[in-house]
Design a protein around this motif. Structure first.
Motif: not given
Length: 105
Positions: A12-15, A20-24, A81-94, A101-103
């Motif tokens: 689990a990761t919290v970003i 960064k965005t008005s989405l949430a 699922r782990p494979e899908v998470r790795q494919f989309y890599n949202l952590e890198k995107m966000w 400090e950059r977050l």
């Protein structure tokens, strides 16, 4: 969230999304081992929000459960699922892999 721990969600990761965005305000990304585990985690999270007196969140990704998105308004939760998470890599995107400090922005 306690529900993620109780349901044995993995990695689990919290970003922080403020500025960064008005989405949430924040995004949580976690993994389930298989489709059924992803579904169980998502169902438990939705029930926890209801029991806490919050409006029922918007949910997408059922019945496949490769990736379930739960949108509560201020918080977006992705369960993969782990494979899908790795494919989309949202952590890198966000920017989750960047120094703190950059977050914050």
């Amino acid at each position: 969230m306690q529900v993620l721990d109780d349901m044995k969600a993995e990695d689990a990761t919290v970003i922080d999304l403020v500025g960064k965005t008005s989405l949430a305000d924040a995004m949580i990304i976690a993994s389930g081992r298989v489709n059924r585990h992803v579904a169980s985690i998502a169902e438990s999270l939705v029930e926890a929000f209801k029991k806490a007196g919050h409006e029922t969140p918007k949910v997408e990704g059922f019945p496949a459960c490769d990736w379930v998105l739960i949108d509560t308004g201020d918080l977006i939760i992705h369960i993969f699922r782990p494979e899908v998470r790795q494919f989309y890599n949202l952590e890198k995107m966000w920017g989750a892999d960047r120094p703190r400090e950059r977050l914050v922005g």
